[in-house]
Scaffold this motif. Structure first.
Motif, PDB file in Angstrom:
ATOM      1  N   TYR A 143       3.599   0.248 -22.827  1.00 28.82           N
ATOM      2  CA  TYR A 143       3.424   0.495 -21.398  1.00 28.82           C
ATOM      3  C   TYR A 143       4.538  -0.147 -20.587  1.00 28.82           C
ATOM      4  CZ  TYR A 143      -1.302   2.326 -22.152  1.00 28.82           C
ATOM      5  OH  TYR A 143      -2.370   3.071 -22.537  1.00 28.82           O
ATOM      6  N   ALA A 144       4.905  -1.367 -20.951  1.00 24.87           N
ATOM      7  CA  ALA A 144       5.965  -2.065 -20.220  1.00 24.87           C
ATOM      8  C   ALA A 144       7.292  -1.329 -20.364  1.00 24.87           C
ATOM      9  CB  ALA A 144       6.092  -3.499 -20.726  1.00 24.87           C
ATOM     10  N   ALA A 145       7.573  -0.830 -21.572  1.00 30.65           N
ATOM     11  CA  ALA A 145       8.817  -0.078 -21.779  1.00 30.65           C
ATOM     12  C   ALA A 145       8.802   1.202 -20.951  1.00 30.65           C
ATOM     13  CB  ALA A 145       8.979   0.237 -23.262  1.00 30.65           C
ATOM     14  N   ARG A 166      10.994   2.925 -13.814  1.00 28.33           N
ATOM     15  CA  ARG A 166      11.691   2.234 -12.719  1.00 28.33           C
ATOM     16  C   ARG A 166      13.180   2.561 -12.716  1.00 28.33           C
ATOM     17  NH1 ARG A 166       8.846  -3.756 -13.070  1.00 28.33           N
ATOM     18  NH2 ARG A 166       6.866  -3.156 -12.086  1.00 28.33           N
ATOM     19  N   ARG A 167      13.771   2.559 -13.941  1.00 28.94           N
ATOM     20  CA  ARG A 167      15.194   2.897 -13.996  1.00 28.94           C
ATOM     21  C   ARG A 167      15.433   4.324 -13.508  1.00 28.94           C
ATOM     22  NH1 ARG A 167      14.834  -0.067 -18.820  1.00 28.94           N
ATOM     23  NH2 ARG A 167      14.541   1.858 -20.022  1.00 28.94           N
ATOM     24  N   GLN A 168      14.558   5.248 -13.909  1.00 22.76           N
ATOM     25  CA  GLN A 168      14.704   6.622 -13.438  1.00 22.76           C
ATOM     26  C   GLN A 168      14.582   6.690 -11.918  1.00 22.76           C
ATOM     27  OE1 GLN A 168      11.877   9.043 -15.476  1.00 22.76           O
ATOM     28  NE2 GLN A 168      12.836   8.746 -17.516  1.00 22.76           N
ATOM     29  N   ALA A 169      13.631   5.928 -11.377  1.00 22.18           N
ATOM     30  CA  ALA A 169      13.456   5.932  -9.917  1.00 22.18           C
ATOM     31  C   ALA A 169      14.694   5.389  -9.221  1.00 22.18           C
ATOM     32  CB  ALA A 169      12.228   5.118  -9.545  1.00 22.18           C
ATOM     33  N   ARG A 170      15.266   4.283  -9.794  1.00 21.93           N
ATOM     34  CA  ARG A 170      16.479   3.728  -9.171  1.00 21.93           C
ATOM     35  C   ARG A 170      17.624   4.719  -9.252  1.00 21.93           C
ATOM     36  NH1 ARG A 170      14.736  -1.121 -11.643  1.00 21.93           N
ATOM     37  NH2 ARG A 170      16.142  -0.713 -13.398  1.00 21.93           N
ATOM     38  N   ASN A 171      17.764   5.378 -10.400  1.00 18.60           N
ATOM     39  CA  ASN A 171      18.850   6.353 -10.552  1.00 18.60           C
ATOM     40  C   ASN A 171      18.687   7.505  -9.565  1.00 18.60           C
ATOM     41  OD1 ASN A 171      19.988   4.870 -12.592  1.00 18.60           O
ATOM     42  ND2 ASN A 171      18.860   5.930 -14.209  1.00 18.60           N
ATOM     43  N   ARG A 172      17.457   7.986  -9.395  1.00 20.26           N
ATOM     44  CA  ARG A 172      17.243   9.062  -8.453  1.00 20.26           C
ATOM     45  C   ARG A 172      17.512   8.607  -7.024  1.00 20.26           C
ATOM     46  NH1 ARG A 172      11.581  11.534 -10.863  1.00 20.26           N
ATOM     47  NH2 ARG A 172      12.491  12.396 -12.812  1.00 20.26           N
TER      48      ARG A 172
END
Length: 209
Positions: A183-185, A191-197
């Motif tokens: 779940y953490a991964a 989160r990384r996808q959200a930051r990239n978007r």
């Protein structure tokens, strides 16, 4: 974090504490059983000693009975000698006095031996009662030892059940930890996808002039 994880951890800790208490109880039960075994061994030794003493007293009583019978025969013989001595009191006056003294001593000896025989018989009866009491105590000790052995077996069975349950809980705990890591991964990836978007959608800087 999933709220079931702390509860599972608390359950594991509780089971471990219960296991420690059970191990302590098993240790105490084993110590009590060892002490009972030693007590049973001592009781058996006392019973053997009582039996040996009873046999020795029986032999002593038989020997005293034979001695008393021999003295009784000697007394009867002395009485016959006294009867013969009355026929010639002048010649046999010294022998008569001596025979009377011997007869008195023999009577005293016979009386003393009779009292000793009675005392030995009373002592033998007391030893027999003591032997019966020891046998009863031994039977009670063996019964208690059997009960303790059964309790120990039950405790060991419970310990095995708790060990299996603990192993299942530990396996479940490991599964939960692996799930939490997954779940953490996934959360980190989201989160990384959200930051990239968010970075891709930023407005370009305004042009000059």
């Amino acid at each position: 974090m999933d709220p079931a994880v702390p509860r599972a951890t608390l359950k594991v800790l509780g089971l471990c504490a219960a296991l420690l208490v059970l191990v302590a109880a098993v240790t105490v039960a084993v110590a009590v059983m060892v002490w009972r075994s030693e007590a049973v061994g001592k009781l058996r030794g006392c019973r053997e000693q009582a039996a040996n003493a009873s046999r020795e007293l029986g032999n002593a009583v038989a020997e005293l009975e034979r001695e008393r019978a021999r003295l009784q025969r000697a007394q009867d013989a002395l009485r016959r000698e006294l009867a013969q001595a009355h026929g010639d009191s002048k010649k046999l006056n010294g022998s008569l006095v001596s025979c009377r003294e011997r007869a008195a001593r023999l009577v005293a000896n016979v009386t003393a031996l009779g009292e000793e025989v009675l005392a030995l018989q009373r002592e033998r009866d007391e030893l027999a009662r003591g032997k019966a009491a020891l046998e009863g105590e031994l039977a009670r000790g063996e019964e208690q030892a059997l009960g303790l052995r059964q309790q120990l077996e039950q405790a060991m069975e419970q310990q095995r059940a708790l060990r299996a349950r603990r192993e299942r809980c530990e396996a479940r705990h490991r599964d939960l930890e692996a799930t939490l890591r997954d779940y953490a991964a996934q959360v980190d990836a989201l989160r990384r996808q959200a930051r990239n978007r968010a970075t891709g959608r930023r407005c370009p800087p305004p042009r000059k002039g």
